[in-house]
Design a protein around this motif. Structure first.
Motif, mmCIF file in Angstrom:
data_model
loop_
_atom_site.group_PDB
_atom_site.id
_atom_site.type_symbol
_atom_site.label_atom_id
_atom_site.label_comp_id
_atom_site.label_asym_id
_atom_site.label_seq_id
_atom_site.Cartn_x
_atom_site.Cartn_y
_atom_site.Cartn_z
ATOM 1 N N LYS A 4 0.964 -1.310 -0.209
ATOM 2 C CA LYS A 4 0.021 0.153 0.087
ATOM 3 C C LYS A 4 0.764 1.393 0.085
ATOM 4 C CE LYS A 4 -3.886 -2.168 2.584
ATOM 5 N NZ LYS A 4 -4.847 -2.014 3.644
ATOM 6 N N SER A 5 0.310 2.063 -0.544
ATOM 7 C CA SER A 5 1.003 3.542 -0.617
ATOM 8 C C SER A 5 1.045 4.369 0.722
ATOM 9 C CB SER A 5 0.590 4.353 -1.554
ATOM 10 O OG SER A 5 0.364 4.099 -2.814
ATOM 11 N N ASP A 6 2.351 4.949 0.963
ATOM 12 C CA ASP A 6 2.554 5.543 1.985
ATOM 13 C C ASP A 6 3.497 6.921 1.552
ATOM 14 O OD1 ASP A 6 5.087 4.728 2.425
ATOM 15 O OD2 ASP A 6 4.611 3.654 3.891
ATOM 16 N N THR A 7 4.042 7.730 2.442
ATOM 17 C CA THR A 7 4.562 8.868 1.945
ATOM 18 C C THR A 7 6.039 8.578 1.569
ATOM 19 O OG1 THR A 7 5.259 9.559 4.318
ATOM 20 C CG2 THR A 7 3.551 10.371 3.605
ATOM 21 N N ARG A 8 6.683 7.281 2.021
ATOM 22 C CA ARG A 8 7.960 7.105 1.533
ATOM 23 C C ARG A 8 7.853 6.337 -0.144
ATOM 24 N NH1 ARG A 8 9.478 2.314 5.036
ATOM 25 N NH2 ARG A 8 7.182 1.666 4.399
ATOM 26 N N HIS A 9 9.105 6.304 -0.661
ATOM 27 C CA HIS A 9 9.153 5.701 -1.936
ATOM 28 C C HIS A 9 8.885 4.440 -1.995
ATOM 29 C CE1 HIS A 9 11.278 9.011 -4.081
ATOM 30 N NE2 HIS A 9 12.189 8.908 -2.859
ATOM 31 N N LEU A 10 8.072 3.743 -3.054
ATOM 32 C CA LEU A 10 7.440 2.524 -3.025
ATOM 33 C C LEU A 10 8.465 1.315 -2.958
ATOM 34 C CD1 LEU A 10 4.820 1.029 -3.485
ATOM 35 C CD2 LEU A 10 5.217 1.024 -6.016
ATOM 36 N N TYR A 11 9.825 1.676 -3.249
ATOM 37 C CA TYR A 11 10.561 0.498 -3.160
ATOM 38 C C TYR A 11 11.040 0.187 -1.606
ATOM 39 C CZ TYR A 11 14.969 3.450 -2.404
ATOM 40 O OH TYR A 11 15.833 4.267 -1.981
ATOM 41 N N LEU A 12 10.948 1.411 -0.906
ATOM 42 C CA LEU A 12 11.329 1.476 0.467
ATOM 43 C C LEU A 12 10.121 0.353 1.226
ATOM 44 C CD1 LEU A 12 12.781 4.856 1.175
ATOM 45 C CD2 LEU A 12 13.875 2.638 1.039
ATOM 46 N N GLN A 13 9.065 0.585 0.696
ATOM 47 C CA GLN A 13 7.944 -0.207 1.208
ATOM 48 C C GLN A 13 8.213 -1.445 1.112
ATOM 49 O OE1 GLN A 13 3.876 1.627 0.287
ATOM 50 N NE2 GLN A 13 4.984 3.382 -0.464
ATOM 51 N N VAL A 14 8.647 -1.966 -0.168
ATOM 52 C CA VAL A 14 8.778 -3.360 -0.531
ATOM 53 C C VAL A 14 9.917 -3.956 0.298
ATOM 54 C CG1 VAL A 14 9.700 -4.809 -2.347
ATOM 55 C CG2 VAL A 14 7.881 -2.969 -3.011
ATOM 56 N N VAL A 15 10.934 -3.101 0.518
ATOM 57 C CA VAL A 15 12.225 -3.347 1.425
ATOM 58 C C VAL A 15 11.706 -4.016 2.615
ATOM 59 C CG1 VAL A 15 14.152 -2.853 2.707
ATOM 60 C CG2 VAL A 15 13.967 -2.361 0.194
#
Length: 243
Positions: A4-15
């Motif tokens: 899900k989206s948040d304020t961080r870059h998407l790749y950091l969410q994947v990490v």
């Protein structure tokens, strides 16, 4: 569940998501990841975003990528230590609840080089003892060690399979190591050391170079230790200084 989206870059969410999945055991140590296509589809992100996340995880030593084979989860380090703490390899292994051992490889005496003279503040004609060993944990090689110290410091009865040079210096030479100046750097595959430590080609090494001093501020031991990066993790405590 998709990212899900948040304020961080998407790749950091994947990490973060992949780290949590590894912690939960969804992806186990030394287990191969699904293909990029499958993983990107599962996470609901593009392959470009996934590749950036995998690159970050590889830099953090969470995963390892083997060319032509796939991506694998790295083993968690067995030994964790603050680099600001001066600790012998023997104690590090004991503190992890494992049995330390020593494989003696070689020893020789040599005259101090110009660099040694600067390190030890010794005359060039003074001899230095160079000891080459492998340290083991429960019989498994984990550290390759080169120790260099003035020949006249050690008593004649020094045993080359002595587990802790620190301990021997204190008990038999009455020289107490109180601090060290250290330098640490990561390196890749080493033609000599990596096979000795039974490392796969993709396993990096952490090289810790230390000049040890006694209570009189005299340099008495210079060591170069090669640690398996999949077995050891070092942290540094940094404090903010207010002007």
């Amino acid at each position: 569940m998709l990212i899900k989206s948040d304020t961080r870059h998407l790749y950091l969410q994947v990490v973060d998501r992949l780290k949590k999945d590894i912690e939960k055991g969804i992806y186990k140590e030394k287990e191969k990841f699904p293909s990029e296509f499958e993983l990107a589809k599962t996470l609901g992100v593009s392959r470009a975003t996934l590749r950036e996340a995998l690159r970050t995880l590889e830099e953090e030593n969470v995963i390892v990528r083997r060319h032509g084979v796939g991506t694998f989860v790295n083993s968690k380090p067995l030994f964790n230590s603050g680099i600001e703490q001066l600790n012998s390899v023997t104690n590090m292994i004991k503190q992890a609840g494992m049995n330390p051992g020593t494989i003696f490889l070689s020893s020789n005496t040599m005259f101090a080089t110009e660099e040694d003279t600067t390190r030890f503040s010794t005359l060039q004609e003074e001899e230095l003892l160079v000891i080459e060993r492998v340290r083991t944990a429960n019989g498994e090689p984990v550290v390759y060690c080169i120790d260099k110290l003035p020949q006249n410091i050690l008593p004649d009865r020094f045993s080359y399979d002595q587990e802790s040079i620190f301990q021997f210096l204190e008990s038999d030479s009455q020289r107490h190591i109180t601090y060290a100046v250290a330098q640490i750097e990561p390196i890749g595959y080493h033609e000599k050391v990596s096979p000795i430590l039974q490392c796969e080609p993709e396993i990096a090494l952490l090289v810790l170079k230390q000049m040890h001093y006694d209570e009189r501020d005299e340099p008495i031991l210079y060591s170069v230790n090669y640690f398996r990066s999949d077995k050891f993790s070092f942290q540094v405590l940094r404090k903010r200084i207010y002007s």
